[in-house]
Design a protein around this motif. Structure first.
Motif, PDB file in Angstrom:
ATOM      1  N   GLU A  18      -6.924   2.959   3.829  1.00 10.56           N
ATOM      2  CA  GLU A  18      -5.956   1.864   3.903  1.00 10.56           C
ATOM      3  C   GLU A  18      -6.458   0.770   4.859  1.00 10.56           C
TER       4      GLU A  18
ATOM      5  N   THR B 192       2.806  -1.311   4.270  1.00  8.89           N
ATOM      6  CA  THR B 192       2.007  -0.089   4.092  1.00  8.89           C
ATOM      7  C   THR B 192       2.944   1.102   4.300  1.00  8.89           C
TER       8      THR B 192
ATOM      9  N   THR C 104      -1.056  -8.545   3.445  1.00 12.56           N
ATOM     10  CA  THR C 104      -0.604  -7.154   3.342  1.00 12.56           C
ATOM     11  C   THR C 104       0.870  -7.133   3.662  1.00 12.56           C
TER      12      THR C 104
ATOM     13  N   LYS D 248      -7.385  -2.859   3.520  1.00 13.50           N
ATOM     14  CA  LYS D 248      -6.541  -3.911   4.103  1.00 13.50           C
ATOM     15  C   LYS D 248      -7.432  -5.006   4.710  1.00 13.50           C
TER      16      LYS D 248
ATOM     17  N   THR E 211      -9.243  -6.914   1.830  1.00  7.50           N
ATOM     18  CA  THR E 211      -8.406  -7.826   1.033  1.00  7.50           C
ATOM     19  C   THR E 211      -7.872  -8.983   1.899  1.00  7.50           C
ATOM     20  N   GLU E 212      -7.586  -8.712   3.151  1.00  7.38           N
ATOM     21  CA  GLU E 212      -7.142  -9.806   4.029  1.00  7.38           C
ATOM     22  C   GLU E 212      -8.282 -10.800   4.246  1.00  7.38           C
TER      23      GLU E 212
ATOM     24  N   HIS F 244       0.831  -1.214   0.000  1.00  2.63           N
ATOM     25  CA  HIS F 244       0.000   0.000   0.000  1.00  2.63           C
ATOM     26  C   HIS F 244       0.864   1.262   0.000  1.00  2.63           C
TER      27      HIS F 244
END
Lengths: 338, 451
Positions: free
Chosen positions: B218, B235, B232, B222, B225-226, B206
């Motif tokens: 973010e 970041t 991840t 995050k 998507t996790e 990210h």
């Protein structure tokens, strides 16, 4: 290792821009004794040379956009394309390289006008007054650009042929992950060539010898019957050309807006101070050094130890160097010490 | 007998202090239920709205489009032009004769995308120009700052483009309302689409704008998507308006990540995406997977600025001009006829907010902020381009469908750069008012301001 290599490249490419601007600042200071806060505006004017040439080459005829059916929409078709087809498209594509040729006489003219029209009246004044008047001039130039071009950044792309990235890792037998944009590599090479040309000019020509002598002892050169002030005026014009060329070439990297010069000016002054006031070599060395340090400070490994270091590294280094070497890396004794 | 040191004077002092302390909260809400209210237009023939948009700075493109939409909304409210969405809005109390029979006038301010400048211009519009409502902005930092100011002053704030969870989360205020969607909704909408397109095994990197919007987006992306199995990897926060992002992009090249998520917006997003493409990220392959870039918050203006770099890239958006519902068509036709190009999502949300405010005043029968708040809370409406929508009373957030879009590979016109790939239904992006991403705030009492 790959990461370090990439950050060095990145630092050199940033440092190239810092060095070019700082070189002009140092030339003006070393010769005329002027602390020129309008120097960033010259960088910005260079970038807007590219914008103007691009606008000139893309003067367009409004044509109805047939793909939009529910209201009258128009798209612009450049006259060059209408008249010359693919050749016209190619000329537009090369707007930035063409701008370089246009920027040289234009920036020389702007530099000479600035020096003759305003700055020469402040040679005998204090540095504080010089800063005030040149800063005011920078604001006036900024606002004129804003009034004419608006406040938004204007995309000014590099020619298509150099819009991708070079696989330098595989070319050097290193990792395939090492790639770098062609235009940034061109910018780095360009800045090295310009810096070398300026140094060669000052080192190997009679004109350059007089200028260097004048920087060392102006009165002595005058006593020898040489009009050193005229030569210094030309040097100011040369500094404007260097800053302008740096701006033209930077336009494809960062779309220019009216504030771009001020953003670089502050960093460039730090570069000059770190390099040593009046030292040409110091300015160039400090430009590349600070560019590289800034890039390294942005690495995740560094930021995990020192959060936010990428934002302050340049100023931190400046403080440390000025504490250890108050005249900067290569500063001369007696410069700005009165 | 034990002596005490308490004197009559100290008792009096203590009582006075206690009295002041206990009545202090009443001082701050003293106007909440007063008869009058700040900037009451009274018998005047017109009422003034304050449009506070970025006219300079990183989000100036959005600001210019917002201003166009506001001017269009004002003309429609005053009965000029073709009426735009006033022909499709349901329910509708507006009559095309201004608001409550008063002609709508407006003043503008430049937020400069800076909180202090935005507060100063909003303050000027409230105190000097007598604005009864402030609206606009293209940055969550600005929206939160101006929302706070409007709450303190006692006028309504109808937020423009603000996508941070905090605007209607920990920083929500009773006088403030947001029509635009938020970071959590983007994540909820994007997750399933990304899973379908790129699978469940991805390493995401990210780059995030370092302010409230970037942080909350973010966190939301995050989590989303996790949730579909992605890892991840890193970041990294980047300064707003950095311009040159190269020093943040070069570490991505050999990080081992196969996905770059750009939590940037406006010029920052154009610059970071263009530079990421220049650095060859889209041509890269990592561990047998094609490298992909994701832009969670998209706008057509931004996509146009980035040119070919957006092709194939997924993102989410609040609204898109290509939608075929009657409300969207009416608005696009009206905006296109006035300006020669379709509106952006920023223009849409600002136009809708102006109409919603005006309609709420009509329903309330007054400009008094607390009555307008009552009219907006829990209000359900349709015909404004996003399907059935509700202004939830608990947090003043609009709940509606969210669009997932993708950069178009073969655009047919300069405006045809994004393609709507999915309309995510409201139920999928809805969350409880006490959701962890929105926790900690309190709407507090409504404020009518000093009459």
């Amino acid at each position: 290792m790959d990461a370090i290599f990439l950050q060095i490249l990145n630092g050199l490419d940033k440092g190239g821009a810092y060095a070019l601007i700082a070189l002009g600042l140092t030339l003006a200071f070393g010769t005329l004794g002027i602390v020129n806060f309008a120097h960033g505006a010259l960088f910005m004017l260079g970038a807007f040379c590219a914008v103007s040439i691009q606008a000139l080459l893309t003067l367009s005829k409004k044509v109805k956009d047939e793909s939009i059916t529910f209201f009258d929409a128009y798209k612009e078709q450049p006259y060059l394309e209408i008249w010359w087809g693919d050749i016209g498209t190619t000329i537009i594509d090369y707007a930035v390289p063409i701008s370089i040729l246009a920027a040289i006489p234009l920036m020389l003219l702007i530099g000479l006008s600035m020096e003759r029209g305003l700055i020469r009246f402040f040679y005998k004044r204090t540095h504080a007054e010089q800063i005030l008047v040149t800063f005011g001039l920078a604001i006036v130039i900024q606002e004129l650009i804003k009034a004419n071009f608006g406040a938004n950044p204007i995309p000014t792309p590099a020619p298509d042929i150099v819009s991708g990235s070079a696989k330098i890792g595989s070319a050097l037998g290193l990792s395939d992950a090492i790639v770098y944009p062609w235009w940034r590599l061109i910018y780095l090479s360009f800045s090295v060539v310009v810096l070398a040309a300026v140094f060669a000019f000052l080192q190997f020509t009679t004109f350059g010898m007089v200028v260097r002598a004048g920087m060392h002892d102006r009165d002595m050169v005058n006593l020898m019957g040489i009009d050193v002030e005229r030569k210094f005026t030309i040097v100011f014009g040369l500094a404007a050309v260097v800053a302008g060329l740096a701006g033209v070439m930077y336009a494809p990297i960062l779309p220019p807006d009216y504030h771009i010069g001020m953003d670089f000016l502050v960093l460039s002054f730090v570069v000059v101070v770190v390099g040593g006031m009046g030292s040409l070599g110091g300015a160039v060395a400090a430009g590349f050094l600070l560019g590289i340090l800034q890039s390294f400070a942005s690495m995740n490994e560094v930021k995990s130890i020192f959060p936010g270091i990428d934002q302050i590294i340049i100023y931190l280094v400046a403080v440390i160097i000025l504490l250890v070497r108050p005249r900067g890396l290569m500063g001369r004794k007696g410069v700005m010490e009165d | 007998m034990k002596e005490t040191n308490i004197s009559r004077r100290s008792v009096l002092k203590g009582t006075a202090a206690l009295g002041m302390a206990s009545t202090a909260p009443m001082f701050f809400v003293r106007n909440a239920y007063a008869d009058g209210y700040l900037n009451d237009p009274g018998d005047a023939s017109s009422v003034t709205l304050g449009f506070n948009v970025p006219q300079t700075g990183a989000y100036a493109d959005e600001g210019a489009d917002e201003l166009r939409a506001y001017q269009l909304a004002v003309s429609h409210l005053n009965g000029e032009g073709d009426g735009g969405m006033m022909n499709t809005m349901q329910p509708l109390s507006l009559k095309g004769n201004g608001i409550l029979g008063k002609k709508v006038e407006y003043v503008t301010g430049d937020t400069q995308t800076k909180s202090d400048a935005a507060r100063a211009s909003a303050k000027r519009m409230i105190e000097k120009d007598g604005a009864v409502m402030i609206t606009g902005g293209s940055s969550s930092g600005v929206a939160i700052a101006v929302q706070g100011l409007c709450q303190e002053a006692g006028v309504i704030f109808m937020a423009g483009l603000t996508h941070s969870n905090d605007t209607t989360g920990k920083d929500k205020r009773r006088n403030g309302f947001r029509h635009f969607f938020n970071g959590y909704m983007s994540g909820a909408a994007l997750g399933p689409v990304l899973e379908k397109a790129y699978g469940t095994e991805r390493n995401a990197y990210h780059l995030t704008a370092d302010y409230t919007w970037g942080w909350t987006q973010e966190a939301s992306i995050k989590a989303s998507t996790e949730n579909i199995g992605w890892n991840t990897q890193t970041t990294v926060k980047t300064p707003v308006g950095a311009g040159d992002f190269s020093q943040y992009i070069t570490p991505v090249l050999n990080s081992g990540a196969d996905t770059l998520i750009l939590n940037h917006y406006g010029k920052d997003m154009i610059n970071s995406l263009t530079q990421a493409v220049q650095f060859g990220l889209r041509d890269k392959s990592v561990n047998g997977k094609d490298f992909v870039i994701i832009v969670p918050l998209y706008s057509r203006l931004m996509a146009q600025g980035a040119g070919e770099a957006v092709q194939g890239i997924f993102g989410s958006t609040n609204w898109h001009w290509s939608l075929q519902d009657e409300g969207s068509k009416a608005f696009v036709k009206s905006f296109g006829a006035a300006y020669g190009f379709p509106p952006s999502q920023a223009a849409h949300t600002c136009y809708v907010q102006t109409l919603l405010y005006a309609d709420a005043c009509e329903r309330a029968g007054t400009f008094m902020p607390c009555e307008v708040v009552n009219a907006l809370e829990g209000h359900k409406f349709d015909g404004m381009g996003n399907g059935p929508t509700e202004y939830r009373a608990e947090d003043h957030q609009c709940f509606k469908d969210v669009l997932v879009v993708q950069g178009k590979e073969n655009p047919s016109s300069q405006f045809d750069v994004l393609e709507v790939v999915e309309v995510t239904p409201r139920a999928q992006v809805e969350y409880a008012p006490d959701n962890e991403f929105f926790a900690g705030g309190d709407l507090g009492p409504c404020n009518n301001g000093a009459a």
